[in-house]
Design a protein around this motif. Structure first.
Motif, PDB file in Angstrom:
ATOM      1  N   ARG A   3     -16.578  -4.381  12.867  1.00 24.00           N
ATOM      2  CA  ARG A   3     -18.037  -4.630  12.460  1.00 24.00           C
ATOM      3  C   ARG A   3     -18.686  -4.066  11.457  1.00 24.00           C
ATOM      4  O   ARG A   3     -19.395  -4.637  10.629  1.00 24.00           O
ATOM      5  CB  ARG A   3     -18.753  -4.277  13.880  1.00 24.00           C
ATOM      6  N   SER A   4     -18.245  -2.691  11.012  1.00 22.80           N
ATOM      7  CA  SER A   4     -19.064  -1.982   9.911  1.00 22.80           C
ATOM      8  C   SER A   4     -18.604  -2.665   8.580  1.00 22.80           C
ATOM      9  O   SER A   4     -19.618  -2.614   7.687  1.00 22.80           O
ATOM     10  CB  SER A   4     -18.593  -0.699   9.953  1.00 22.80           C
ATOM     11  N   SER A   7     -20.632  -6.367   8.757  1.00 24.67           N
ATOM     12  CA  SER A   7     -22.116  -6.299   8.729  1.00 24.67           C
ATOM     13  C   SER A   7     -22.734  -6.555   7.463  1.00 24.67           C
ATOM     14  O   SER A   7     -23.642  -7.336   7.116  1.00 24.67           O
ATOM     15  CB  SER A   7     -22.765  -4.890   9.215  1.00 24.67           C
ATOM     16  N   LEU A  11     -24.967  -9.863   6.176  1.00 26.72           N
ATOM     17  CA  LEU A  11     -26.365  -9.807   5.589  1.00 26.72           C
ATOM     18  C   LEU A  11     -26.420 -10.347   4.311  1.00 26.72           C
ATOM     19  O   LEU A  11     -27.368 -11.075   4.114  1.00 26.72           O
ATOM     20  CB  LEU A  11     -26.642  -8.416   5.396  1.00 26.72           C
ATOM     21  N   PRO A 110     -35.967  -5.895  12.819  1.00 25.31           N
ATOM     22  CA  PRO A 110     -34.405  -5.920  12.729  1.00 25.31           C
ATOM     23  C   PRO A 110     -34.008  -6.078  11.366  1.00 25.31           C
ATOM     24  O   PRO A 110     -32.780  -5.703  11.245  1.00 25.31           O
ATOM     25  CB  PRO A 110     -34.046  -6.901  13.972  1.00 25.31           C
ATOM     26  N   LEU A 111     -34.402  -7.093  10.826  1.00 23.71           N
ATOM     27  CA  LEU A 111     -34.006  -7.087   9.441  1.00 23.71           C
ATOM     28  C   LEU A 111     -33.985  -5.905   8.693  1.00 23.71           C
ATOM     29  O   LEU A 111     -33.146  -5.714   7.606  1.00 23.71           O
ATOM     30  CB  LEU A 111     -34.683  -8.356   8.761  1.00 23.71           C
ATOM     31  N   TRP A 114     -31.449  -3.585   9.786  1.00 25.48           N
ATOM     32  CA  TRP A 114     -30.222  -3.998   9.731  1.00 25.48           C
ATOM     33  C   TRP A 114     -29.776  -3.475   8.086  1.00 25.48           C
ATOM     34  O   TRP A 114     -28.783  -2.996   7.865  1.00 25.48           O
ATOM     35  CB  TRP A 114     -30.097  -5.552   9.668  1.00 25.48           C
ATOM     36  N   ALA A 115     -30.612  -3.933   7.125  1.00 26.30           N
ATOM     37  CA  ALA A 115     -30.404  -3.547   5.797  1.00 26.30           C
ATOM     38  C   ALA A 115     -30.448  -2.089   5.504  1.00 26.30           C
ATOM     39  O   ALA A 115     -29.300  -1.561   4.759  1.00 26.30           O
ATOM     40  CB  ALA A 115     -31.477  -4.139   4.872  1.00 26.30           C
ATOM     41  N   SER A 117     -29.178   0.071   7.628  1.00 31.66           N
ATOM     42  CA  SER A 117     -28.018   0.499   8.391  1.00 31.66           C
ATOM     43  C   SER A 117     -26.922   0.303   7.302  1.00 31.66           C
ATOM     44  O   SER A 117     -26.123   1.138   7.139  1.00 31.66           O
ATOM     45  CB  SER A 117     -27.821  -0.130   9.669  1.00 31.66           C
ATOM     46  N   VAL A 118     -27.075  -0.949   6.495  1.00 31.28           N
ATOM     47  CA  VAL A 118     -26.040  -1.407   5.795  1.00 31.28           C
ATOM     48  C   VAL A 118     -25.987  -0.136   4.581  1.00 31.28           C
ATOM     49  O   VAL A 118     -24.811   0.355   4.108  1.00 31.28           O
ATOM     50  CB  VAL A 118     -26.214  -2.774   5.250  1.00 31.28           C
TER      51      VAL A 118
END
Length: 126
Positions: A3-4, A7, A11, A110-111, A114-115, A117-118
């Motif tokens: 998953r990592s 992701s 994106l 969440p966007l 998410w960014a 986190s990336v």
């Protein structure tokens, strides 16, 4: 693929698809450009589409991923006023369209996360 590793590519795909859509169907985006911005809405539509495509490329590449993902988080914050304008402008549209426009507002959170986190998990650190 873990998953990592997926992701950032997901994106990047989202950004690329959104960016291309700015060029394929620009009128949709022209309508949500805040009037306070200088220049024409079409210029902003194309500029934001190009920015999304550039961000997608940056996020997809491990070497530039961290910086591009942080820039993506900032981009998502920056386009929030357009989503607010859409929600206001669409307040008299049919319920499904109105719900979609309103639903875009909390989706920015969440966007952005998410960014970030990336970026946190991304390569390209010095």
């Amino acid at each position: 693929m873990p998953r990592s590793q997926r992701s950032p590519l997901l994106l990047a795909g989202l950004l690329a698809a959104a960016g291309v859509t700015h060029f394929i169907a620009p009128r949709t985006f022209d309508a949500i450009v805040p009037r306070a911005l200088p220049g024409t809405p079409r210029t902003w539509t194309y500029a934001s589409g190009a920015a999304e495509i550039a961000l997608a490329a940056g996020v997809a590449l491990p070497r530039t991923r961290r910086v591009a993902a942080l820039a993506t988080a900032g981009f998502f914050v920056g386009v929030f006023p357009a989503n607010v304008k859409m929600a206001v402008d669409w307040r008299n549209r049919p319920a499904a369209l109105r719900a979609g426009a309103i639903g875009r507002l909390p989706l920015q959170v969440p966007l952005v996360l998410w960014a970030r986190s990336v970026a946190k998990n991304g390569e390209g650190r010095s």
